[in-house]
Motif scaffolding. Structure first.
Motif, PDB file in Angstrom:
ATOM      1  N   LEU A  56     -15.377   5.696  14.966  1.00  0.00           N
ATOM      2  CA  LEU A  56     -15.594   4.438  14.377  1.00  0.00           C
ATOM      3  C   LEU A  56     -14.639   3.539  13.904  1.00  0.00           C
ATOM      4  O   LEU A  56     -13.940   4.253  12.771  1.00  0.00           O
ATOM      5  CB  LEU A  56     -16.768   4.550  13.347  1.00  0.00           C
ATOM      6  N   MET A  57     -14.282   2.449  14.399  1.00  0.00           N
ATOM      7  CA  MET A  57     -13.074   1.851  13.802  1.00  0.00           C
ATOM      8  C   MET A  57     -13.356   1.242  12.493  1.00  0.00           C
ATOM      9  O   MET A  57     -14.393   0.806  12.427  1.00  0.00           O
ATOM     10  CB  MET A  57     -12.446   0.706  14.830  1.00  0.00           C
TER      11      MET A  57
ATOM     12  N   ASN B 193     -13.426   1.146   5.624  1.00  0.00           N
ATOM     13  CA  ASN B 193     -12.044   0.974   4.947  1.00  0.00           C
ATOM     14  C   ASN B 193     -11.742  -0.737   5.087  1.00  0.00           C
ATOM     15  O   ASN B 193     -12.733  -1.187   5.544  1.00  0.00           O
ATOM     16  CB  ASN B 193     -10.818   1.479   5.543  1.00  0.00           C
TER      17      ASN B 193
ATOM     18  N   ALA C 183      -4.472   2.554  14.721  1.00  0.00           N
ATOM     19  CA  ALA C 183      -4.668   3.399  13.513  1.00  0.00           C
ATOM     20  C   ALA C 183      -4.228   2.874  12.332  1.00  0.00           C
ATOM     21  O   ALA C 183      -4.578   3.551  10.991  1.00  0.00           O
ATOM     22  CB  ALA C 183      -4.061   4.765  13.829  1.00  0.00           C
ATOM     23  N   HIS C 184      -3.535   1.806  12.438  1.00  0.00           N
ATOM     24  CA  HIS C 184      -2.736   1.021  11.313  1.00  0.00           C
ATOM     25  C   HIS C 184      -3.519  -0.318  11.086  1.00  0.00           C
ATOM     26  O   HIS C 184      -4.549  -0.494  10.958  1.00  0.00           O
ATOM     27  CB  HIS C 184      -1.338   1.319  11.395  1.00  0.00           C
TER      28      HIS C 184
ATOM     29  N   LYS D 115     -17.011  14.164   5.656  1.00  0.00           N
ATOM     30  CA  LYS D 115     -15.493  13.951   5.939  1.00  0.00           C
ATOM     31  C   LYS D 115     -14.983  13.162   5.109  1.00  0.00           C
ATOM     32  O   LYS D 115     -13.993  12.626   5.531  1.00  0.00           O
ATOM     33  CB  LYS D 115     -15.379  13.794   7.494  1.00  0.00           C
TER      34      LYS D 115
ATOM     35  N   PHE E 170      -2.659  -9.647   8.470  1.00  0.00           N
ATOM     36  CA  PHE E 170      -2.303  -8.390   7.910  1.00  0.00           C
ATOM     37  C   PHE E 170      -0.900  -8.459   7.600  1.00  0.00           C
ATOM     38  O   PHE E 170      -0.162  -8.174   6.750  1.00  0.00           O
ATOM     39  CB  PHE E 170      -2.886  -7.128   8.697  1.00  0.00           C
TER      40      PHE E 170
ATOM     41  N   HIS F 178      -9.670   6.907   5.929  1.00  0.00           N
ATOM     42  CA  HIS F 178      -8.342   6.787   5.569  1.00  0.00           C
ATOM     43  C   HIS F 178      -7.735   8.045   5.048  1.00  0.00           C
ATOM     44  O   HIS F 178      -8.369   8.817   4.578  1.00  0.00           O
ATOM     45  CB  HIS F 178      -8.624   5.590   4.123  1.00  0.00           C
ATOM     46  N   ARG F 179      -6.416   8.059   5.447  1.00  0.00           N
ATOM     47  CA  ARG F 179      -5.485   9.049   5.227  1.00  0.00           C
ATOM     48  C   ARG F 179      -5.521   9.311   3.588  1.00  0.00           C
ATOM     49  O   ARG F 179      -5.676  10.403   3.133  1.00  0.00           O
ATOM     50  CB  ARG F 179      -4.154   8.514   5.422  1.00  0.00           C
TER      51      ARG F 179
ATOM     52  N   HIS G 175       0.848  -1.215  -0.028  1.00  0.00           N
ATOM     53  CA  HIS G 175      -0.051  -0.062  -0.003  1.00  0.00           C
ATOM     54  C   HIS G 175       0.873   1.307  -0.128  1.00  0.00           C
ATOM     55  O   HIS G 175       0.552   2.239   0.767  1.00  0.00           O
ATOM     56  CB  HIS G 175      -0.925  -0.123   1.382  1.00  0.00           C
TER      57      HIS G 175
ATOM     58  N   ALA H 169     -18.964   8.895  18.218  1.00  0.00           N
ATOM     59  CA  ALA H 169     -17.622   9.323  17.299  1.00  0.00           C
ATOM     60  C   ALA H 169     -17.750  10.708  16.691  1.00  0.00           C
ATOM     61  O   ALA H 169     -16.738  11.093  15.953  1.00  0.00           O
ATOM     62  CB  ALA H 169     -18.077   8.418  15.868  1.00  0.00           C
TER      63      ALA H 169
ATOM     64  N   ASP I 132     -10.255  -2.623   6.611  1.00  0.00           N
ATOM     65  CA  ASP I 132     -10.021  -3.344   7.825  1.00  0.00           C
ATOM     66  C   ASP I 132     -11.570  -3.670   8.568  1.00  0.00           C
ATOM     67  O   ASP I 132     -11.870  -4.393   9.316  1.00  0.00           O
ATOM     68  CB  ASP I 132      -9.327  -2.250   8.937  1.00  0.00           C
TER      69      ASP I 132
HETATM   70  N1  CMC Z   1     -14.577   8.020  13.248  1.00  0.00           N
HETATM   71  C1  CMC Z   1     -15.098   9.567  13.563  1.00  0.00           C
HETATM   72  N2  CMC Z   1     -14.306  10.523  12.927  1.00  0.00           N
HETATM   73  C2  CMC Z   1     -13.356  10.204  12.394  1.00  0.00           C
HETATM   74  C3  CMC Z   1     -12.771   9.059  11.953  1.00  0.00           C
HETATM   75  C4  CMC Z   1     -13.502   7.918  12.424  1.00  0.00           C
HETATM   76  N3  CMC Z   1     -13.195   6.581  12.040  1.00  0.00           N
HETATM   77  N4  CMC Z   1     -11.619   9.236  11.049  1.00  0.00           N
HETATM   78  C5  CMC Z   1     -11.591  10.371  10.971  1.00  0.00           C
HETATM   79  N5  CMC Z   1     -12.405  11.176  11.698  1.00  0.00           N
HETATM   80  C6  CMC Z   1     -12.602  12.723  11.610  1.00  0.00           C
HETATM   81  C7  CMC Z   1     -11.735  13.285  12.575  1.00  0.00           C
HETATM   82  O1  CMC Z   1     -12.082  13.467  13.952  1.00  0.00           O
HETATM   83  C8  CMC Z   1     -11.336  14.428  11.866  1.00  0.00           C
HETATM   84  O2  CMC Z   1     -12.351  15.531  12.138  1.00  0.00           O
HETATM   85  P1  CMC Z   1     -12.104  17.139  12.101  1.00  0.00           P
HETATM   86  O3  CMC Z   1     -11.815  17.354  10.646  1.00  0.00           O
HETATM   87  O4  CMC Z   1     -13.464  17.632  12.359  1.00  0.00           O
HETATM   88  O5  CMC Z   1     -11.174  17.397  13.069  1.00  0.00           O
HETATM   89  C9  CMC Z   1     -11.563  14.248  10.324  1.00  0.00           C
HETATM   90  O6  CMC Z   1     -12.399  13.016  10.151  1.00  0.00           O
HETATM   91  C10 CMC Z   1     -10.160  13.818   9.540  1.00  0.00           C
HETATM   92  O7  CMC Z   1      -9.542  12.792  10.432  1.00  0.00           O
HETATM   93  P2  CMC Z   1      -7.756  12.667  10.747  1.00  0.00           P
HETATM   94  O8  CMC Z   1      -7.499  11.880  11.878  1.00  0.00           O
HETATM   95  O9  CMC Z   1      -7.388  13.885  10.445  1.00  0.00           O
HETATM   96  O10 CMC Z   1      -7.666  11.797   9.237  1.00  0.00           O
HETATM   97  P3  CMC Z   1      -6.338  10.988   8.963  1.00  0.00           P
HETATM   98  O11 CMC Z   1      -6.115  10.886   7.571  1.00  0.00           O
HETATM   99  O12 CMC Z   1      -5.038  11.721   9.920  1.00  0.00           O
HETATM  100  O13 CMC Z   1      -6.564   9.391   9.518  1.00  0.00           O
HETATM  101  C11 CMC Z   1      -7.441   7.327   9.912  1.00  0.00           C
HETATM  102  C12 CMC Z   1      -7.128   8.684   9.004  1.00  0.00           C
HETATM  103  C13 CMC Z   1      -7.552   6.050   9.399  1.00  0.00           C
HETATM  104  C14 CMC Z   1      -6.062   7.182  11.131  1.00  0.00           C
HETATM  105  C15 CMC Z   1      -8.451   7.717  10.683  1.00  0.00           C
HETATM  106  O14 CMC Z   1      -9.576   7.789   9.940  1.00  0.00           O
HETATM  107  C16 CMC Z   1      -8.907   6.622  11.780  1.00  0.00           C
HETATM  108  O15 CMC Z   1      -8.526   6.780  12.988  1.00  0.00           O
HETATM  109  N6  CMC Z   1      -9.917   5.571  11.568  1.00  0.00           N
HETATM  110  C17 CMC Z   1     -10.208   4.673  12.322  1.00  0.00           C
HETATM  111  C18 CMC Z   1      -9.148   3.528  12.336  1.00  0.00           C
HETATM  112  C19 CMC Z   1      -8.806   2.612  11.192  1.00  0.00           C
HETATM  113  O16 CMC Z   1     -10.075   2.254  10.674  1.00  0.00           O
HETATM  114  N7  CMC Z   1      -7.715   2.688  10.624  1.00  0.00           N
HETATM  115  C20 CMC Z   1      -7.480   1.816   9.577  1.00  0.00           C
HETATM  116  C21 CMC Z   1      -6.857   2.607   8.470  1.00  0.00           C
HETATM  117  S1  CMC Z   1      -6.911   1.497   6.844  1.00  0.00           S
HETATM  118  C22 CMC Z   1      -5.746   0.394   6.946  1.00  0.00           C
HETATM  119  C23 CMC Z   1      -4.152   0.951   6.944  1.00  0.00           C
HETATM  120  O17 CMC Z   1      -3.991   1.302   5.575  1.00  0.00           O
HETATM  121  O18 CMC Z   1      -3.728   0.717   7.743  1.00  0.00           O
END
Ligand code: CMC
Length: 430
Positions: free
Chosen positions: A303-304, A363, A266-267, A358, A386, A308-309, A232, A294, A365
């Protein structure tokens, strides 16, 4: 003035420089800021690398806006439909799809590297039984470098290739043993007549005292999970592997650093966190409460399995695995209340303004957690699975990095915001 460049002026000194722009095959162009400090005395600041390309690569491409994922140029949808995890391993490591003969030879090599040194087997008894399997993985994968000295010469192409073969082949053995050890069960040897996913299932679930039959649907789904996770591009764990490799550490040590990074929720740890979250929600009637949590910025709950970044419209892997997930649930006739919660949560989140605005889509996962539960894989092993899939991505990216013409240790800079220089105060005067 060169056409492909950006002009930057430091307004405090009036000094102006040209920053060259470089364009790849696909994706946004990059400003080559490697000469910025030398010419302007300024660093760039980009926490979390939101705007920074850390390397050149010809392995994987993602277009997060369009939901595109290519391995060596091939769309993930086509590979998921027509290929297999082992063929994808060949593709990622060697850069091209194999001929029939090449593939047969590769399959033979991988299946004959599946055993691990007997001394490594003894490592397991040193771990607590209740250790998380990822903790065991970090330790045992790192320890490979203590056993396979003959493939540690990172400047030798054949050594690198053997290390890659060993990592791809041994990872399922190491992983399955982490699980069996936690249960106080025998650590089964691999069976080289079985396919890659089948062999892993055999080591996970077979007993010496009885026959074990592997359901084709289970092996196929697991092979797909490995394939979808194979690489990835420059995610956190891959960047970790590259950074570790830039110090010329050996590939086993570098990959174990990647395993540690992948563990975080987070990953790669998100698939496990999805199931824990569904268990926490407990009932469909509680979903609204958790969706509200959430959305509340004062509440750390997320919400896990959502967001996604890079993917901001949809995660193409999630689309593929969702379909496989529904097929597995149907074929295995799994009756589990968590699936009802998951499907309802998906439906609600996809319609909710907050998640739409947003761009927080389910994703990979989200579904990989659910499908693995349906396959009766224990939750603590989700991130381990994974890890097995991502090993080929790590080692391929490491192999690319270590053969670059210019070798430089990865060494980010910083914006120091601490105390200005001050004099030491003796203890009795503080
Ligand atoms: N639930 C609720 N709100 C969320 C979530 C979520 N899962 N993810 C992001 N947000 C909100 C966050 O609070 C922020 O809001 P605001 O702009 O108002 O401050 C906005 O969305 C942007 O979030 P961010 O944390 O700046 O986004 P990021 O790109 O840094 O993070 C992420 C990406 C995957 C870490 C994050 O979305 C997250 O924590 N998701 C849940 C964990 C998850 O499912 N991770 C697996 C990723 S896919 C597998 C991999 O490639 O590793």
């Amino acid at each position: 003035m060169p056409k492909d460049s950006v002009t930057i002026t430091d307004n405090s000194t009036g000094k102006t420089i040209e920053i060259p722009i470089r364009r790849g095959t696909h994706g946004p162009a990059v400003m080559d800021v490697s000469g910025l400090y030398k010419n302007l005395g300024i660093f760039t600041y980009d926490p979390g690398f939101l705007s920074t390309a850390s390397c050149e690569s010809d392995i994987t491409f993602i277009d997060g806006g369009k939901g595109v994922l290519l391995y060596r140029g091939y769309p993930i949808e086509q590979l998921a439909e027509h290929s297999s995890f082992l063929e994808v391993c060949y593709l990622l490591w060697y850069g091209a799809l194999p001929t029939k003969d090449q593939f047969e030879k590769f399959r033979w090599i991988i299946s004959h590297h599946t055993m691990v040194h007997e001394g490594l087997r003894e490592f397991y008894s040193g771990f607590r039984r209740d250790a998380h399997p990822m903790a065991v993985m970090v330790g045992v994968v790192g320890a490979l470098s203590a056993f396979y000295h003959d493939s540690l010469d990172i400047r030798d192409e054949r050594s690198r290739e053997i290390s890659a073969h060993r990592l791809i082949a041994k990872m399922p053995t190491i992983a399955a043993w982490a699980y069996r050890y936690s249960r106080g069960e025998p650590l089964p040897y691999p069976r080289n007549n079985l396919g890659y996913a089948e062999n892993f299932l055999h080591m996970m679930f077979s007993y010496p005292s009885e026959d074990y039959t592997i359901k084709p649907v289970t092996a196929k789904a697991l092979d797909l999970i490995f394939l979808l996770h194979a690489d990835h591009e420059q995610n956190a764990s891959t960047s970790t592997v590259r950074l570790a490799g830039s110090s010329q550490a050996n590939p086993f040590a570098c990959v174990s650093a990647g395993v540690g990074t992948l563990w975080g929720p987070a990953h790669g740890g998100a698939n496990e966190a999805v199931i824990k979250m569904l268990e926490q929600i407990e009932d469909v009637k509680n979903i609204d409460k958790y969706v509200a949590k959430a959305k509340d910025h004062n509440d750390p709950f997320r919400l896990m399995g959502f967001g996604h970044r890079v993917y901001k419209n949809y995660d193409p892997r999630a689309k593929i695995i969702r379909k496989a997930c529904l097929e597995v649930l149907e074929e295995l006739k799994v009756d589990d209340p968590l699936f009802e919660i998951a499907m309802r949560l998906e439906e609600i989140a996809l319609k909710d303004e907050y998640f739409i605005e947003k761009k927080l889509y389910p994703n990979v996962d989200f579904y990989s957690g659910i499908i693995q539960r349906a396959l009766r894989i224990p939750t603590s092993m989700f991130t381990v699975i994974f890890t097995i899939g991502r090993t080929i991505g790590w080692i391929s990216q490491w192999g690319e990095m270590i053969t670059e013409k210019v070798q430089r240790i990865g060494r980010p800079r910083q914006l120091y915001i601490g105390e200005a220089k001050r004099d030491y105060v003796p203890m009795d005067q503080r």
